[in-house]
Motif scaffolding. Sequence first.
Motif, short mmCIF file in Angstrom:
data_model
loop_
_atom_site.label_atom_id
_atom_site.label_comp_id
_atom_site.label_asym_id
_atom_site.label_seq_id
_atom_site.Cartn_x
_atom_site.Cartn_y
_atom_site.Cartn_z
N ASP A 54 1.05 -1.14 0.04
CA ASP A 54 0.04 0.03 -0.04
C ASP A 54 0.81 1.33 -0.08
O ASP A 54 0.51 2.20 -0.82
CB ASP A 54 -0.79 -0.01 1.28
N ARG A 59 0.44 -3.80 -6.03
CA ARG A 59 -0.58 -4.62 -6.07
C ARG A 59 0.00 -6.03 -6.36
O ARG A 59 -0.15 -6.78 -7.37
CB ARG A 59 -1.95 -4.77 -6.66
N GLU A 61 0.43 -10.43 -6.30
CA GLU A 61 -0.68 -11.39 -6.24
C GLU A 61 0.03 -12.28 -5.43
O GLU A 61 1.13 -12.81 -5.68
CB GLU A 61 -0.53 -12.06 -7.82
#
Length: 102
Positions: A54, A59, A61
Amino acid sequence: MRVLFSGRAKHDYLSDALALLSGWTREGEQIRRTIVLDDTQHAALTERVAVVADALRLRPEISRRADRTQIRLGHGDGEPLTEGEVLLAARIEDAVRAVTET
């Protein structure tokens, strides 16, 4: 890792940085790491990675199969790896050490 060393291409120093991260493999423009963790360690790792990801606005996985946690970083759509993704991989290594040493 953010400094470009004396005329070397960005790709070269990212590759050098990746070489220092054991367990990570490169697949095109993505990097991947598979780690054997129990459910508690997986949950702790996922929380730690979420905080750092964040902050870096990335992002990763993260998936789980049996006793293995797999992490993928990168876009996979032709976009090159970034310094942030390599930095996140290094921070993930720190998190892995933290959750497996306890």
